[in-house]
Scaffold this motif. Structure first.
Motif, PDB file in Angstrom:
ATOM      1  N   ILE A 108     109.149   6.453  -9.521  1.00 55.79           N
ATOM      2  CA  ILE A 108     107.757   5.993  -9.602  1.00 55.79           C
ATOM      3  C   ILE A 108     107.598   5.057 -10.798  1.00 55.79           C
ATOM      4  O   ILE A 108     106.989   3.991 -10.690  1.00 55.79           O
ATOM      5  CB  ILE A 108     106.790   7.188  -9.690  1.00 55.79           C
ATOM      6  N   ALA A 109     108.163   5.451 -11.934  1.00 60.14           N
ATOM      7  CA  ALA A 109     108.099   4.594 -13.126  1.00 60.14           C
ATOM      8  C   ALA A 109     108.855   3.291 -12.887  1.00 60.14           C
ATOM      9  O   ALA A 109     108.413   2.219 -13.318  1.00 60.14           O
ATOM     10  CB  ALA A 109     108.675   5.327 -14.329  1.00 60.14           C
ATOM     11  N   TYR A 141     109.325   1.802 -10.005  1.00 63.07           N
ATOM     12  CA  TYR A 141     108.547   0.990  -9.065  1.00 63.07           C
ATOM     13  C   TYR A 141     107.474   0.203  -9.822  1.00 63.07           C
ATOM     14  O   TYR A 141     107.233  -0.964  -9.551  1.00 63.07           O
ATOM     15  CB  TYR A 141     107.913   1.888  -8.004  1.00 63.07           C
ATOM     16  N   ARG A 142     106.899   0.858 -10.796  1.00 59.89           N
ATOM     17  CA  ARG A 142     105.895   0.191 -11.642  1.00 59.89           C
ATOM     18  C   ARG A 142     106.523  -0.942 -12.464  1.00 59.89           C
ATOM     19  O   ARG A 142     105.873  -1.914 -12.793  1.00 59.89           O
ATOM     20  CB  ARG A 142     105.253   1.218 -12.564  1.00 59.89           C
ATOM     21  N   GLU A 143     107.808  -0.809 -12.764  1.00 62.67           N
ATOM     22  CA  GLU A 143     108.522  -1.825 -13.547  1.00 62.67           C
ATOM     23  C   GLU A 143     109.095  -2.931 -12.676  1.00 62.67           C
ATOM     24  O   GLU A 143     109.735  -3.834 -13.187  1.00 62.67           O
ATOM     25  CB  GLU A 143     109.636  -1.181 -14.367  1.00 62.67           C
TER      26      GLU A 143
END
Length: 175
Positions: free
Chosen positions: A160-161, A163-165
């Motif tokens: 999830i982190a 994907y945000r990056e």
């Protein structure tokens, strides 16, 4: 006082109230477990204060050591682990038990944060992508071999982190 600036005093107070309530409830059911929970609360309070007063660069500098230590503790479960409730994912030292996957989760989070915050990080670059996947994949593979599916979910959540990056939606879905 200057050192207390920026601390969420209400949140901290509610946390302590919740912990005291939980310890009292556990103690009312089983005195030994209540005492054990109080001991863990005191240890966590001490560790929390050490973290609060430590230099911010400490965890950045120690991320690799914590990560490698967590992975080695996981690997050590195969020859030295104690089976509890059908899973061999605990170390037992007398009456004290320890689940090393918790250290591996923290080490992975620190290592991933340290790498992602670096100046050369770009998920569009294959080297960055493979290094990032290796940081998550090494402890995740050991956790899967144990098997501890519940803890595996935490390692999957690191995507999830990512994907945000900028991790592609396809790789996010596979993760």
């Amino acid at each position: 006082m200057k050192w207390t600036e920026g601390i969420d005093k209400l949140g901290l107070g509610l946390y302590f109230l919740l912990c005291i309530f939980a310890i009292a409830n556990i103690y009312s059911v089983d005195q030994k477990l209540g005492e054990k929970q109080l001991m863990f609360f005191c240890i966590s309070l001490f560790v929390g204060l050490m973290i609060f007063f430590s230099r911010s660069k400490f965890f950045e500098n120690m991320a690799g050591i914590i990560y490698i230590g967590g992975v080695l503790l996981l690997i050590g479960l195969f020859p030295f682990g104690k089976e509890i409730l059908g899973q061999k994912n605990w170390y037992k030292f007398g009456s004290f038990t320890m689940q090393p996957v918790e250290f591996a989760k923290i080490g992975t989070a620190l290592m991933l944060a340290n790498y992602v915050s670096g100046p050369d990080f770009n998920l569009k670059n294959r080297k960055s992508l493979w290094t990032t996947l290796a940081i998550i994949g090494i402890p995740a593979a050991v956790v899967l071999a144990i098997p501890d599916v519940g803890s595996m979910l935490v390692f999957i959540a690191f995507f999830i982190a990512l994907y945000r990056e900028g991790l592609s939606g396809l790789l996010f879905g596979i993760g």
